[in-house]
Design a protein around this motif. Structure first.
Motif, PDB file in Angstrom:
ATOM      1  N   VAL A 133       0.858  -1.190   0.000  1.00  0.00           N
ATOM      2  CA  VAL A 133       0.000   0.000   0.000  1.00  0.00           C
ATOM      3  C   VAL A 133       0.893   1.239   0.000  1.00  0.00           C
ATOM      4  O   VAL A 133       2.074   1.166   0.334  1.00  0.00           O
ATOM      5  CB  VAL A 133      -0.922   0.034   1.244  1.00  0.00           C
ATOM      6  CG1 VAL A 133      -1.856  -1.171   1.271  1.00  0.00           C
ATOM      7  CG2 VAL A 133      -0.090   0.092   2.531  1.00  0.00           C
ATOM      8  N   PRO A 134       0.343   2.392  -0.370  1.00  0.00           N
ATOM      9  CA  PRO A 134       1.129   3.622  -0.212  1.00  0.00           C
ATOM     10  C   PRO A 134       1.401   3.882   1.270  1.00  0.00           C
ATOM     11  O   PRO A 134       0.542   3.620   2.126  1.00  0.00           O
ATOM     12  CB  PRO A 134       0.209   4.708  -0.778  1.00  0.00           C
ATOM     13  CG  PRO A 134      -0.871   4.004  -1.515  1.00  0.00           C
ATOM     14  CD  PRO A 134      -0.998   2.658  -0.896  1.00  0.00           C
ATOM     15  N   ALA A 135       2.575   4.386   1.579  1.00  0.00           N
ATOM     16  CA  ALA A 135       2.865   4.740   2.977  1.00  0.00           C
ATOM     17  C   ALA A 135       1.857   5.769   3.483  1.00  0.00           C
ATOM     18  O   ALA A 135       1.509   5.781   4.663  1.00  0.00           O
ATOM     19  CB  ALA A 135       4.294   5.272   3.085  1.00  0.00           C
ATOM     20  N   VAL A 139      -1.682   2.612   7.039  1.00  0.00           N
ATOM     21  CA  VAL A 139      -1.908   1.293   7.644  1.00  0.00           C
ATOM     22  C   VAL A 139      -0.592   0.534   7.677  1.00  0.00           C
ATOM     23  O   VAL A 139       0.266   0.716   6.809  1.00  0.00           O
ATOM     24  CB  VAL A 139      -2.978   0.484   6.878  1.00  0.00           C
ATOM     25  CG1 VAL A 139      -4.316   1.211   6.891  1.00  0.00           C
ATOM     26  CG2 VAL A 139      -2.554   0.206   5.442  1.00  0.00           C
ATOM     27  N   THR A 140      -0.437  -0.306   8.685  1.00  0.00           N
ATOM     28  CA  THR A 140       0.825  -1.035   8.838  1.00  0.00           C
ATOM     29  C   THR A 140       0.651  -2.549   8.842  1.00  0.00           C
ATOM     30  O   THR A 140       1.638  -3.274   8.780  1.00  0.00           O
ATOM     31  CB  THR A 140       1.527  -0.624  10.151  1.00  0.00           C
ATOM     32  OG1 THR A 140       0.653  -0.888  11.251  1.00  0.00           O
ATOM     33  CG2 THR A 140       1.880   0.858  10.128  1.00  0.00           C
ATOM     34  N   THR A 141      -0.585  -3.026   8.919  1.00  0.00           N
ATOM     35  CA  THR A 141      -0.844  -4.466   8.913  1.00  0.00           C
ATOM     36  C   THR A 141      -2.010  -4.776   7.986  1.00  0.00           C
ATOM     37  O   THR A 141      -2.799  -3.888   7.629  1.00  0.00           O
ATOM     38  CB  THR A 141      -1.198  -4.985  10.324  1.00  0.00           C
ATOM     39  OG1 THR A 141      -2.469  -4.431  10.714  1.00  0.00           O
ATOM     40  CG2 THR A 141      -0.130  -4.607  11.344  1.00  0.00           C
ATOM     41  N   LEU A 142      -2.126  -6.037   7.620  1.00  0.00           N
ATOM     42  CA  LEU A 142      -3.261  -6.451   6.800  1.00  0.00           C
ATOM     43  C   LEU A 142      -4.580  -6.223   7.533  1.00  0.00           C
ATOM     44  O   LEU A 142      -5.584  -5.840   6.933  1.00  0.00           O
ATOM     45  CB  LEU A 142      -3.129  -7.933   6.430  1.00  0.00           C
ATOM     46  CG  LEU A 142      -2.492  -8.269   5.086  1.00  0.00           C
ATOM     47  CD1 LEU A 142      -2.420  -9.779   4.901  1.00  0.00           C
ATOM     48  CD2 LEU A 142      -3.258  -7.627   3.945  1.00  0.00           C
ATOM     49  N   LEU A 222       2.748  -5.019   3.416  1.00  0.00           N
ATOM     50  CA  LEU A 222       2.055  -5.492   4.609  1.00  0.00           C
ATOM     51  C   LEU A 222       2.269  -6.974   4.860  1.00  0.00           C
ATOM     52  O   LEU A 222       2.272  -7.411   6.012  1.00  0.00           O
ATOM     53  CB  LEU A 222       0.552  -5.211   4.478  1.00  0.00           C
ATOM     54  CG  LEU A 222       0.150  -3.761   4.228  1.00  0.00           C
ATOM     55  CD1 LEU A 222      -1.371  -3.646   4.178  1.00  0.00           C
ATOM     56  CD2 LEU A 222       0.719  -2.844   5.301  1.00  0.00           C
ATOM     57  N   ALA A 223       2.414  -7.757   3.802  1.00  0.00           N
ATOM     58  CA  ALA A 223       2.559  -9.208   3.963  1.00  0.00           C
ATOM     59  C   ALA A 223       3.006  -9.826   2.652  1.00  0.00           C
ATOM     60  O   ALA A 223       2.885  -9.218   1.580  1.00  0.00           O
ATOM     61  CB  ALA A 223       1.241  -9.837   4.404  1.00  0.00           C
TER      62      ALA A 223
END
Length: 324
Positions: A133-135, A139-142, A222-223
């Protein structure tokens, strides 16, 4: 049209079959007798392109003939596949992620080729596939991503690599009851700039093409969608580990020849590919850009495709898609 249910059986036959009239073993030992063309369905900068060019450089030295890489993105990889097959020439090969074509029976009413025409030659690498995702999305996790999309149905968009990657993300959205719009691109490398600038809100594709923008701090991964964690990225979870088992696709890539290419020649090429990939310098360079070196012969590639076909079938069931 070949049904997906028959594909594992067909691939097993492909791995060992020699068609009548195929060149002799002696002729195979003399190959190549002229320049070799390596057709890729993805543009420059992709994991397949990086690997293909490294292989081309080393194999041209080994074979004493030029090995020329030709990028032919577009048409959901069909353009590249048809280019290789229409050449009807064992000096024109296809280097491709298998996800590029395994979903074709689910995505297209008519496909201008038969999977039986693709002779597996060599398994090369497994590409690390990232959900990014774009920074600026914050968001930092799924889990955070799912919550954000759910809170704004239809407001966010996504892009992805074509073929099975695209279907896997669509299945993930359906399973999680998420509503996002798709932004189509001709080449999976093209959306990365838009992702970095926040015009695309999510992307599933090779870490190799995401890496520059991740290192620049503009994109956050993210993953991994690969079923297994990557030793080279110990801090990056897989989607399965995060609780999203339907966001799973591996990045198997390999080398293919035209129908009737004899097994002795394919095995000889595979041995040469294995020798190149065993070089520590090559392996380190590929690992650094998000590839897992996993060389193998025709049977290994066919077996890997059969396994990946089961993933595609599962995704098709989720999306209620049936092969034509």
């Amino acid at each position: 049209m070949l049904s997906l249910g028959r594909l594992p059986v067909v691939l097993a036959i492909l791995a060992g079959a020699l068609l009548a009239g195929a060149p002799s073993s002696a002729q195979s030992r003399d190959w190549p007798t002229r320049p070799v063309r390596l057709i890729l369905p993805i543009g420059p900068g992709s994991g397949a392109d990086i690997t293909g060019r490294m292989l081309a450089d080393r194999l041209s030295q080994k074979w004493g003939q030029p090995v020329v890489v030709e990028n032919k993105p577009g048409g959901d990889a069909i353009l590249a596949i048809v280019t290789m097959l229409n050449a009807r020439d064992d000096h024109v090969l296809l280097y491709s992620p298998t996800s590029s074509f395994l979903a074709h029976p689910l995505l297209h009413a008519k496909v201008p080729y038969d999977v039986n025409d693709l002779e597996p030659i060599a398994r090369t690498t497994t590409t690390l596939i990232g959900m990014a995702v774009p920074a600026s999305l914050g968001v930092t996790t799924l889990k955070d991503f799912v919550a954000k999309v759910r809170a704004a149905p239809g407001k966010l968009n996504f892009a992805s690599a074509t073929g099975a990657n695209d279907l896997v993300f669509a299945a993930f959205l359906k399973t999680e009851n998420l509503n996002m719009s798709k932004v189509p691109y001709r080449d999976p490398v093209q959306p990365i700039t838009d992702l970095a600038e926040g015009r695309v809100d999510a992307y599933v594709g090779a870490y190799a093409i995401l890496r520059p923008q991740i290192e620049a701090g503009k994109v956050r991964m993210l993953a991994l969608t690969n079923p297994n964690p990557a030793p080279s990225m110990p801090d990056m979870p897989t989607a399965v580990q995060e609780g999203y088992k339907d966001l799973t696709i591996d990045g198997l890539a390999g080398l293919f020849g035209p129908r009737g290419m004899p097994l002795p020649l394919r095995e000889r090429i595979a041995a040469d590919v294995r020798e190149v990939l065993s070089d520590k310098t090559i392996a380190e360079r590929l690992t650094a850009v998000g590839l897992v070196v996993s060389p193998g012969g025709p049977a290994d590639l066919a077996a890997g495709i059969a396994d990946q076909q089961q993933t595609v079938k599962h995704v098709g069931d989720i999306l209620q898609l049936k092969p034509e």
